[in-house]
Design a protein around this motif. Structure first.
Motif, mmCIF file in Angstrom:
data_model
loop_
_atom_site.group_PDB
_atom_site.id
_atom_site.type_symbol
_atom_site.label_atom_id
_atom_site.label_comp_id
_atom_site.label_asym_id
_atom_site.label_seq_id
_atom_site.Cartn_x
_atom_site.Cartn_y
_atom_site.Cartn_z
ATOM 1 N N PRO A 149 0.816 -1.219 0.000
ATOM 2 C CA PRO A 149 0.000 0.000 0.000
ATOM 3 C C PRO A 149 0.846 1.264 0.000
ATOM 4 C CG PRO A 149 0.033 -0.965 2.180
ATOM 5 C CD PRO A 149 0.715 -1.952 1.276
ATOM 6 N N THR A 180 -5.626 -0.795 -8.044
ATOM 7 C CA THR A 180 -5.247 -0.935 -6.634
ATOM 8 C C THR A 180 -5.919 0.070 -5.722
ATOM 9 O OG1 THR A 180 -3.308 0.474 -7.032
ATOM 10 C CG2 THR A 180 -2.994 -1.921 -7.236
ATOM 11 N N MET A 328 -4.887 -1.929 2.909
ATOM 12 C CA MET A 328 -4.504 -1.265 1.674
ATOM 13 C C MET A 328 -4.931 0.201 1.629
ATOM 14 S SD MET A 328 -2.840 -3.268 -0.349
ATOM 15 C CE MET A 328 -2.158 -4.754 0.372
ATOM 16 N N GLU A 343 -6.719 -7.347 -0.211
ATOM 17 C CA GLU A 343 -5.933 -8.416 -0.818
ATOM 18 C C GLU A 343 -6.489 -9.764 -0.379
ATOM 19 O OE1 GLU A 343 -1.341 -9.754 -1.738
ATOM 20 O OE2 GLU A 343 -1.730 -8.186 -0.238
#
Length: 408
Positions: A149, A180, A328, A343
């Motif tokens: 992250p 992401t 994250m 994740e």
């Protein structure tokens, strides 16, 4: 995950998401829709406004296009410019952010050996156009690895800036990444790039309507954004913002009536005139951007947005307890963003896992494979309920490797 964790999840998600806003949207009520980030979802009221403009076009096409359309587009552009902290003369409507990125990159003059610096977390379609232009011009695309992250902005910038060389001509970054769900320190990078004489192009596909924008303060040379995602305008509405000193560098991808100086189509900005009138088209989605902004103001969507972000954080925390993976979401983005990733353990067949979520649990949510890691990307919008989140957690409990089904 144990049944007690499910109950704790219900207690922790204290915000009242009882479905009040669900009736404002056209979404299939049988599907738990957690994928607003991909294509958005247009509220009924905004969609009806969009259809109103389409009907006005069809009822009297000549009068609408030659006498009325310019004022409607100007009104909508002014509304958008006010929302994103920009001058109306610096904002051009385009179908989507990818279109805007194409127009900028294909207009710039790259020479053999010039470099475009980006990260390893960028949207694939935009990376494709960077690579396409590099192949045409003999330029080099550099994909710099950055922490995931995201870490402290100073550390992040140093990691990214280590990819800058004397040949770097353009920096391309996402404001919020698609794969992401990370927010990059764009303002700081743009300031540093300007001092170094490097151009900056920002992909803001996920930013408008999800975070507050002030493009003048942000300082990028070029910024492409979507209105159909978090701003909830109709599909086919995006924008390109270009700083005044660079506007004459932007070449129209299609040359049309805008270069003719026809009074009915002139706005006073060559940047807009040369790039807006591309031939007969349905401009209704652009005009309806103002209606989408009005909708969000009418329903106090800033408060809805913050509440959605808190519900997202709660949900991802519970998923993280289930998977044992790291968080994250950065501290500064908690309570701000409506889209985030969790994740997952490496899945045997990630595509089949997604199919199972939809077929067996009626949950529409994207799964992402990035750098050998698997992520679940969750979007929370005003139409979602607390029960939607619990339903997702239950499905993951049953489907993830090593989980039990005690909470089912």
């Amino acid at each position: 995950m144990k049944k007690t964790m499910i109950h704790r999840a219900k207690r922790e998600m204290v915000l009242e998401f009882d479905g009040t806003y669900r009736s404002l949207f056209l979404l299939d009520p049988d599907v738990v829709f957690l994928n607003h980030g991909s294509f958005g979802a247009c509220p009924v009221k905004v969609f009806e406004a969009y259809q109103y403009w389409q009907l006005a076009l069809e009822r009297q096409p000549v009068a609408f296009i030659t006498s009325e359309l310019s004022q409607h587009l100007n009104r909508s552009r002014a509304s958008l410019a006010g929302l994103i902290g920009a001058s109306q003369e610096d904002v051009l409507f385009v179908p989507n952010a990818t279109h805007g990125v194409n127009q900028v990159v294909r207009s710039l003059d790259f020479s053999f050996g010039d470099e475009i610096l980006t990260t390893d977390q960028e949207y694939g379609a935009c990376e494709n156009v960077l690579r396409y232009v590099c192949n045409q011009k003999g330029a080099v695309l550099r994909r710099q690895g950055v922490p995931l992250p995201s870490v402290d902005s100073t550390e992040w910038i140093e990691a990214f800036w280590s990819g800058v060389t004397e040949r770097t001509k353009l920096i391309f970054l996402s404001h919020l990444t698609s794969s992401t769900a990370q927010r990059f320190p764009i303002k700081e990078v743009c300031r540093r790039a300007r001092a170094a004489g490097i151009l900056t192009l920002i992909d803001g596909a996920h930013a408008p309507g999800q975070i507050d924008l002030d493009l003048e303060e942000l300082g990028s040379d070029f910024y492409a954004g979507n209105c159909h995602k978090w701003l909830m305008a109709p599909k086919g509405s995006g924008f390109l913002h270009v700083r005044r000193e660079h506007q004459m560098r932007i070449e129209p991808l299609i040359v049309g009536w805008g270069l003719s100086g026809i009074p009915e189509f002139e706005t006073g900005s060559p940047f807009i005139d040369h790039n807006q009138w591309l031939g007969t088209d349905d401009f209704s989605s652009y005009v309806a951007v103002a209606d989408a902004i009005d909708f969000q103001r009418e329903y106090g969507w800033n408060s809805v947005r913050i509440a959605c972000s808190h519900l997202l954080n709660e949900t991802l925390d519970v998923i993280r307890q289930l998977t044992g993976r790291e968080d994250m979401i950065s501290v500064q983005d908690r309570g701000q963003l409506q889209m985030g990733v969790a994740e997952l353990p490496l899945l045997k067949d990630i595509k089949n896992f997604k199919r199972q979520l939809l077929a067996d649990y009626q949950i529409e949510v994207p799964l992402v494979e990035w750098n050998g890691r698997h992520f679940l990307r969750v979007s929370v919008q005003g139409y979602n309920t607390r029960n939607d989140m619990v339903r997702l957690v239950r499905a993951l409990e049953e489907l993830l490797p090593g989980s039990t089904s005690e909470g089912s």
